[in-house]
Enzyme design. Structure first.
Site: not given
Length: 446
Positions: A367, A388
């Site tokens: 990620h 994020n």
């Protein structure tokens, strides 16, 4: 010598379990609440409070929805942060992720065909061929792959190419596209091995195949425009601006204005096969045929973190890649080694070094996010602020806290401007990269 589980062994395991006073209580707790809830360390909330000595203002958090475009969101976010500052753009401004998604999948199809032809004489059970066919294309990628797309296609604001059902929920189009690519691989391998086709014949067939891919993607995401109007109001004074009939390449040059060659990938891979101060690339990894090569400079953790801190101190956010699922509490937005105490809960040893976790498949980059702050005590980092791309409903309006110890263990890659490198590191970065195998953990896609 083998070991069979017989009744005697099972009795031994049962007796050990039964004599532990905590077994009944823990069995009830874990079966009722799950492993994470039962092992959650309440103190991790206080230990990772969202306060930072360096805290960049970066606007609203984007949402990649049900897609694997984190690497793309993170890279475009670093660019929009700079744009918001330079042009006084509103907090909700975004660059179009769908535009990059379209061209990435189109280019990945051609890159796949290229590798199919290169490996056509290998048997289908060869590891390289099996690796290719396991996932002909996916949503994931790396920084250099995004740069390759921008260098060829530019960028555009999200208003010019908004999200679609399939960009937000990519599983359906991915399954169909991989079906198409594997189908085409059969044809291309047959042309090479049975028909001894010429390079020209193979290219003609590839063009036909890519025409089908283009149509599939245009139906799924909408066909990208070659020109568009850019309209916005400034955040502070509400002034209206319009830039008419601009191309994506012109937009990138005018509004982003970065020299992408200035930004390089730095990795932290302490495995025995990767020397520090050397550069690495990965065989058969990329998206644009003839485009930018993936290249990583491997550094010790202290130098790795210093580069990130120097860039944050200068007011510029940092793209990074990590193994986000490890010891992470998504709702609270905490990534810390003390978030869950699995070892104490189950009374077992789970400890592995970072190198061991990479070598044995326990961890890898999965990620990409953005560093937008750091808390320094005596000029040493204690925790990091993370933007994020999972929307504002997790963490603190979408922002996470990453402990410095978690970064040491599970952070593998950052992207920094070369101007922050010492002369020694600049020289090291110019080296011809060592080629790693396609399945190397440093080749995983965020």
């Amino acid at each position: 010598m083998s070991f069979e589980i017989d009744n005697s062994a099972i009795n031994y395991f049962h007796e050990d379990y039964d004599q532990r006073k905590e077994s009944a209580v823990l069995e009830n707790a874990v079966t009722k609440n799950g492993v994470n809830a039962a092992s959650f360390n309440w103190h991790s909330i206080a230990d990772n409070a969202p306060h930072f000595s360096i805290d960049l203002k970066t606007g609203d958090v984007a949402d990649q929805k049900q897609s694997g475009r984190c690497w793309m969101f993170a890279a475009l976010n670093t660019m929009r942060h700079d744009m918001q500052h330079k042009f006084n753009l509103p907090d909700n401004f975004e660059l179009s992720q769908s535009y990059q998604f379209f061209w990435d999948k189109f280019e990945k199809a051609n890159y796949f065909y290229e590798n199919v032809i290169k490996t056509a004489k290998l048997p289908t059970d060869d590891r390289k061929v099996a690796w290719l066919m396991a996932a002909p294309q996916s949503d994931g990628g790396q920084w250099d792959m995004l740069c390759a797309l921008i260098e060829k296609y530019g960028v555009m604001p999200k208003s010019a190419m908004p999200e679609s059902f399939n960009s937000n929920r990519s599983n359906g189009i991915n399954n169909l596209l991989n079906n198409k690519l594997r189908h085409d691989a059969v044809i291309l391998r047959k042309m090479v091995n049975d028909e001894h086709a010429s390079e020209n014949d193979l290219n003609i067939k590839r063009k036909e195949m890519l025409n089908d891919v283009y149509r599939m993607l245009a139906y799924a995401f909408g066909e990208p425009e070659s020109h568009f109007d850019f309209e916005y109001r400034t955040k502070k004074d509400n002034e209206f601006h319009r830039d008419e009939n601009i191309t994506p390449q012109e937009f990138f040059k005018k509004y982003v204005g970065w020299n992408l060659d200035d930004y390089i990938s730095v990795i932290q891979a302490p495995t025995a096969d990767k020397e520090y101060y050397k550069t690495y690339t990965i065989d058969m990894l990329g998206n644009v045929v003839g485009g930018r090569q993936i290249k990583h400079l491997n550094l010790p953790m202290d130098e790795f973190k210093k580069l990130a801190i120097d860039q944050l101190k200068a007011g510029e956010s940092v793209w990074f890649g990590s193994d986000v699922v490890k010891y992470s509490e998504t709702k609270l937005g905490i990534m810390a080694l003390n978030t869950y105490d699995y070892a104490k809960l189950f009374d077992t040893d789970l400890e592995m070094t970072k190198a061991q976790a990479l070598d044995y498949g326990q961890s890898m980059m999965d990620h990409a996010m953005v560093l937008t702050g750091v808390d320094l005590v005596n000029d040493q980092p204690t925790k990091w602020k993370v933007e994020n791309s999972w929307g504002p409903k997790v963490g603190t309006k979408g922002y996470f806290v990453m402990s410095d110890a978690w970064m040491d263990k599970y952070c593998y890659q950052i992207v920094v401007n070369k101007k922050y490198l010492s002369d020694k590191l600049k020289q090291a970065q110019t080296q011809e990269p060592i080629v790693l195998k396609p399945w190397d953990p440093m080749g995983t896609l965020a």
